[in-house]
Design an enzyme around this catalytic site. Structure first.
Site, PDB file in Angstrom:
ATOM      1  CG  HIS A 244       4.533   5.356   1.621  1.00  0.00           C
ATOM      2  ND1 HIS A 244       4.893   5.744   2.883  1.00  0.00           N
ATOM      3  CD2 HIS A 244       3.323   4.751   1.751  1.00  0.00           C
ATOM      4  CE1 HIS A 244       3.951   5.378   3.750  1.00  0.00           C
ATOM      5  NE2 HIS A 244       2.987   4.778   3.084  1.00  0.00           N
TER       6      HIS A 244
HETATM    7  C1  BDR Z   1       5.512   0.995   1.044  1.00  0.00           C
HETATM    8  O1  BDR Z   1       4.747  -0.210   1.137  1.00  0.00           O
HETATM    9  C2  BDR Z   1       3.988  -0.386  -0.006  1.00  0.00           C
HETATM   10  O2  BDR Z   1       2.730  -0.929   0.307  1.00  0.00           O
HETATM   11  C3  BDR Z   1       3.932   0.947  -0.697  1.00  0.00           C
HETATM   12  O3  BDR Z   1       3.819   0.781  -2.103  1.00  0.00           O
HETATM   13  C4  BDR Z   1       5.240   1.587  -0.325  1.00  0.00           C
HETATM   14  O4  BDR Z   1       6.261   1.197  -1.216  1.00  0.00           O
HETATM   15  C5  BDR Z   1       5.140   1.874   2.206  1.00  0.00           C
HETATM   16  O5  BDR Z   1       5.391   1.239   3.403  1.00  0.00           O
END
Ligand code: BDR
Ligand code: CA
Length: 313
Positions: A244
């Site tokens: 992500h």
């Molecule tokens: C996002 O949620 C967090 O747990 C990750 O670091 C990312 O920023 C993904 O949904």
């Protein structure tokens, strides 16, 4: 190519850590003005400590780290340590980093860095709950117009949610902050699950990263090893973890790796069932005037090629 001046606002977090290592390795293309941290995946003390640890691995003590908000604007903190480990950095060996955090609050640092530089010359990558940026915009609304871009990891539309049925974690953790930022008029590029789920860390990709052998590459490989194991256990044996947060840095370095469309973006703030859901309206009346771009497509191979090239430096 001009060097991009960027603030990275994050909650490391395994994939935040990969994002930081990609940015730190891109010295020639990205001037990381500061890293600011926020409560999110783990508590605020741990996210600040983790950012310092990653900075130490990258040998980038020239970049100041400012600790920020210890809780979301309105709702109580929601952690995601089930996906990031108790420390926030998976299986990484934890020790106290030598260099301290900078003096001062992340929110003041964000305001000062944006206001003290020419308009349109500073971007911010937000890879955690948007609390710090929302507070900065509340204290100094002029920063919305002065930002070059806010590149935000958050939200979900066609992919559904990853923390509830319809909400993505960062927006769910501080929906009020996300709504404030999306509606601020700042030029926002929003990389939600619709795009980040296209960029997955598979075992062959991980082998290629480990094969590079630099300290940064080994750290990324160890972080992704943990993520792959967690996804096998919590999501399914055939499911691989999305990268992500590195998508925000990849976008800032190489926007052509992503396809975006202009949208109106609102966040659900009332319903207990769909709190933090992002309502993405594609039918905008004046696409040229839209301030929010929503990512619909990512070039996964291109993102990995970029990561491999930078970690080898
Ligand atoms: C996002 O949620 C967090 O747990 C990750 O670091 C990312 O920023 C993904 O949904
Ligand atoms: Ca994050």
């Amino acid at each position: 190519m001009s060097v991009k001046a960027v603030i990275i606002d994050c909650d490391p977090g395994v994939d935040d850590a990969v994002a930081l290592l990609l940015a730190f390795a891109s010295r020639a293309e990205m001037d990381v003005l500061a890293v600011t941290t926020v409560a999110g995946n783990v508590n605020a003390a741990l996210t600040a400590r983790n950012a310092r640890l990653i900075r130490q691995i990258a040998g980038r003590e020239d970049v100041p780290i400012y600790a920020g908000a210890i809780a979301p604007l309105v709702r109580p903190p929601v952690v995601a340590s089930h996906f990031h480990g108790d420390s926030g950095l998976g299986w990484m060996a934890i020790s106290e980093p030598a260099a301290p955090a900078a003096t001062g609050h992340a929110v003041d640092a964000i305001i000062d860095l944006i206001m003290s530089r020419p308009p349109g010359s500073v971007s911010i990558a937000v890879t955690g709950p948007a609390t710090n940026l929302a507070l900065a915009m509340t204290l100094q609304p002029a920063i919305a117009q002065r930002l070059e871009q806010a590149v935000i990891m958050g939200g979900a539309r066609s992919e559904g949610g990853n923390i509830t049925a319809s909400a993505e974690y960062n927006v769910f953790a501080d929906p009020h902050a996300a709504e404030l930022v999306f509606r601020s008029g700042a030029p926002c590029v929003v990389l939600g699950l619709d795009a980040t789920h296209q960029v997955r860390a598979t075992p062959p990709k991980l082998d290629a990263i480990r094969g590079i052998g630099t300290p940064a590459a080994m750290a990324v490989a160890d972080l992704l090893d943990f993520s792959i194991a967690v996804h096998r256990r919590l999501v399914g044996p055939e499911d691989y973890p999305p990268l992500h947060d590195p998508c925000t840095i990849a976008y800032l370095l190489e926007p052509s790796l992503f396809q975006t469309v202009p949208v109106d973006l609102r966040v659900e703030l009332e319903s207990p069932l769909t709190l933090g859901h992002t309502a993405v309206e594609f039918r905008v009346k004046d696409p040229g005037a839209a301030t929010v771009q929503w990512a619909v497509k990512a070039n996964a191979e291109g993102v990995f090629d970029l990561l491999l090239e930078r970690l080898a430096r």
